[in-house]
Enzyme design. Sequence first.
Site, PDB file in Angstrom:
ATOM      1  N   ASN A 105       0.935  -1.005   0.238  1.00 28.90           N
ATOM      2  CA  ASN A 105       0.108  -0.674  -0.170  1.00 28.90           C
ATOM      3  C   ASN A 105       0.878   0.903  -0.124  1.00 28.90           C
ATOM      4  OD1 ASN A 105       0.240   0.762   3.020  1.00 28.90           O
ATOM      5  ND2 ASN A 105      -0.161  -1.456   3.064  1.00 28.90           N
ATOM      6  N   LYS A 144       8.851 -16.938 -10.591  1.00 33.77           N
ATOM      7  CA  LYS A 144       8.115 -15.489 -11.430  1.00 33.77           C
ATOM      8  C   LYS A 144       7.567 -16.216 -12.525  1.00 33.77           C
ATOM      9  CE  LYS A 144       9.004 -11.989 -14.904  1.00 33.77           C
ATOM     10  NZ  LYS A 144       9.792 -12.200 -15.784  1.00 33.77           N
ATOM     11  N   PHE A 174      -4.238   2.996  14.882  1.00 31.67           N
ATOM     12  CA  PHE A 174      -4.550   3.663  13.492  1.00 31.67           C
ATOM     13  C   PHE A 174      -5.706   4.245  12.763  1.00 31.67           C
ATOM     14  CE2 PHE A 174      -1.376   7.813  13.166  1.00 31.67           C
ATOM     15  CZ  PHE A 174      -1.486   7.449  14.631  1.00 31.67           C
ATOM     16  N   LYS A 220     -13.272   0.046  15.921  1.00 30.88           N
ATOM     17  CA  LYS A 220     -12.149  -0.284  15.965  1.00 30.88           C
ATOM     18  C   LYS A 220     -11.662  -0.769  16.971  1.00 30.88           C
ATOM     19  CE  LYS A 220     -10.434   0.004  11.098  1.00 30.88           C
ATOM     20  NZ  LYS A 220      -9.690   0.934   9.873  1.00 30.88           N
ATOM     21  N   LYS A 244     -10.659  -4.385  18.870  1.00 36.33           N
ATOM     22  CA  LYS A 244      -9.053  -4.724  18.903  1.00 36.33           C
ATOM     23  C   LYS A 244      -9.271  -4.050  20.668  1.00 36.33           C
ATOM     24  CE  LYS A 244      -8.110  -3.617  14.345  1.00 36.33           C
ATOM     25  NZ  LYS A 244      -7.219  -3.432  13.637  1.00 36.33           N
TER      26      LYS A 244
HETATM   27  N1  CTP Z   1      -3.683  -3.365  11.808  1.00 46.00           N
HETATM   28  C1  CTP Z   1      -3.413  -4.612  12.307  1.00 46.00           C
HETATM   29  N2  CTP Z   1      -2.891  -5.840  11.961  1.00 46.00           N
HETATM   30  C2  CTP Z   1      -3.515  -5.795  10.342  1.00 46.00           C
HETATM   31  C3  CTP Z   1      -4.929  -4.718   9.972  1.00 46.00           C
HETATM   32  C4  CTP Z   1      -4.623  -3.496  11.156  1.00 46.00           C
HETATM   33  O1  CTP Z   1      -2.604  -4.374  13.469  1.00 46.00           O
HETATM   34  N3  CTP Z   1      -3.731  -7.365   9.661  1.00 46.00           N
HETATM   35  C5  CTP Z   1      -3.734  -2.560  12.494  1.00 46.00           C
HETATM   36  C6  CTP Z   1      -3.190  -1.533  12.334  1.00 46.00           C
HETATM   37  O2  CTP Z   1      -2.302  -0.994  12.423  1.00 46.00           O
HETATM   38  C7  CTP Z   1      -3.920   0.100  12.930  1.00 46.00           C
HETATM   39  C8  CTP Z   1      -5.474  -0.672  13.284  1.00 46.00           C
HETATM   40  O3  CTP Z   1      -5.043  -1.927  13.141  1.00 46.00           O
HETATM   41  O4  CTP Z   1      -3.406   0.586  14.632  1.00 46.00           O
HETATM   42  C9  CTP Z   1      -6.668  -0.462  11.492  1.00 46.00           C
HETATM   43  O5  CTP Z   1      -6.483  -0.293  10.383  1.00 46.00           O
HETATM   44  P1  CTP Z   1      -6.735  -0.545   9.520  1.00 46.00           P
HETATM   45  O6  CTP Z   1      -6.214  -1.020   8.261  1.00 46.00           O
HETATM   46  O7  CTP Z   1      -7.378   1.382   9.916  1.00 46.00           O
HETATM   47  O8  CTP Z   1      -8.244  -1.019   9.468  1.00 46.00           O
HETATM   48  P2  CTP Z   1      -8.446  -2.744   9.773  1.00 46.00           P
HETATM   49  O9  CTP Z   1      -8.394  -3.024  10.569  1.00 46.00           O
HETATM   50  O10 CTP Z   1      -7.245  -3.656   8.816  1.00 46.00           O
HETATM   51  O11 CTP Z   1      -9.808  -3.026   8.672  1.00 46.00           O
HETATM   52  P3  CTP Z   1     -10.471  -2.015   7.455  1.00 46.00           P
HETATM   53  O12 CTP Z   1      -8.825  -1.977   6.372  1.00 46.00           O
HETATM   54  O13 CTP Z   1     -11.345  -3.171   7.196  1.00 46.00           O
HETATM   55  O14 CTP Z   1     -10.690  -0.919   7.587  1.00 46.00           O
END
Ligand code: CTP
Length: 402
Positions: A214, A293, A327, A341, A345
């Site tokens: 990303n 590959k 975040f 979240k 979490k």
């Molecule tokens: N995070 C994590 N592990 C993952 C996904 C997310 O630890 N596999 C953590 C990120 O570092 C961040 C938080 O969870 O602190 C929220 O991440 P975000 O990408 O906004 O949300 P997701 O939980 O992945 O949910 P969605 O993608 O559906 O918004």
Amino acid sequence: MSKHIVIGVTGGIAAYKVLDVASKLRKLGYSMNTIMTKNAIEFVQPLAFQTITNNYVVTDTFERPYTWDVEHIALAKKADVILIAPATANIIGKVANGIADDMLSTTVMAARGKVVFAPAMNSAMYENPIVQENIAYLKEKGYLFIEPDSGWLACGDKGSGKLPAPEKIVEYVVELLEKEEEAEVVEQDLAGKNILVTAGPTIEAIDPFRYITNHSSGKMGYAIAENAAKRGANVLLVSGQTVLDCPERVERINVRSAREMYDAVHEHFDWADAVIKTAAVSDYRPKEASDHKIKKSGENLILELVPNPDILKSLGERKTHQVLVGFAAETQNVIEYAEDKIRKKNLDFIVANNIAKEGAGFKSDTNIATIIDRDGTIIEHEQMQKSELGNVILDKLKMYFK
Ligand code: CTP
């Protein structure tokens, strides 16, 4: 807090040029007070300085020993720098000899900040060995001097002793204040705390050559790690691939995939007093990463993705004393999703931002954040530098440590 300058004006024809110095410093946002000697007010009206600095001017025209006594200490304390311009041979001689018999000389004597002299006088006076010895002595004691320019002097003589251009004086003072600011010791309010920060993107291999990732730059997490270390914390930065240098006094573990990040974070979780998870973790990875590959076939290629572990969620399940900060990067329903979240979490607070907004994106140096507590308190912050937001987040974290 903005820096405060005390301008000491002594009796020389160049006093009028110092109005321009004051005006330029004011435009740069510095606050100022002016002290004018009896002779200085023969050249320029105190009202001129009062108007330009938008602050009171202290003179020796009235017999007010009481105010005098209090005032010089107050101004000496307040001044980050005292700029004496123009500085006559008289004020240089007085300070060099420990004479404190008027408002300016007493203030200089009581000063804690830097004192800068900008001498301006007739060249014969300036070159007089007594004046030069006084200057050398003051320099030795840590007083600063802006060298005078050479040229035609007001008295018609040519030589050294001319007050430098206002721009030059302003540049000198600004540089000095900036240096002081850098050297100022940051309060060690996070001393002894162990803070684990994750930052950057994860990379999920498709084959040895290709991957899913990303746009995360890691800037937010690195700013937090850097500020936490400056504030005295022991900082461990678990970082995905970024182009950023590891901040000073921060220990970094480089990882690539979400699973590597999971392992590194869990390994150090017991050590941590807080975990701040800024990393943009890939929610999915290819089911199998090809060892070789993948060759093109001309047909559609279907890539099967499987979920990655949710690192933060797993920490929420494991946490004992740790403060957990998440975040939430959203493009819609920011608050609602972020609150969700926090619950899912088991977080203490979350920093939510709308990554679709200008000034809040991954690559940007700024962010626009809303901080939401698990008790539902919502604080919306203006757009600010990621470094500044880093400190806002750490201030919040500090409250949880109490
Ligand atoms: N995070 C994590 N592990 C993952 C996904 C997310 O630890 N596999 C953590 C990120 O570092 C961040 C938080 O969870 O602190 C929220 O991440 P975000 O990408 O906004 O949300 P997701 O939980 O992945 O949910 P969605 O993608 O559906 O918004």
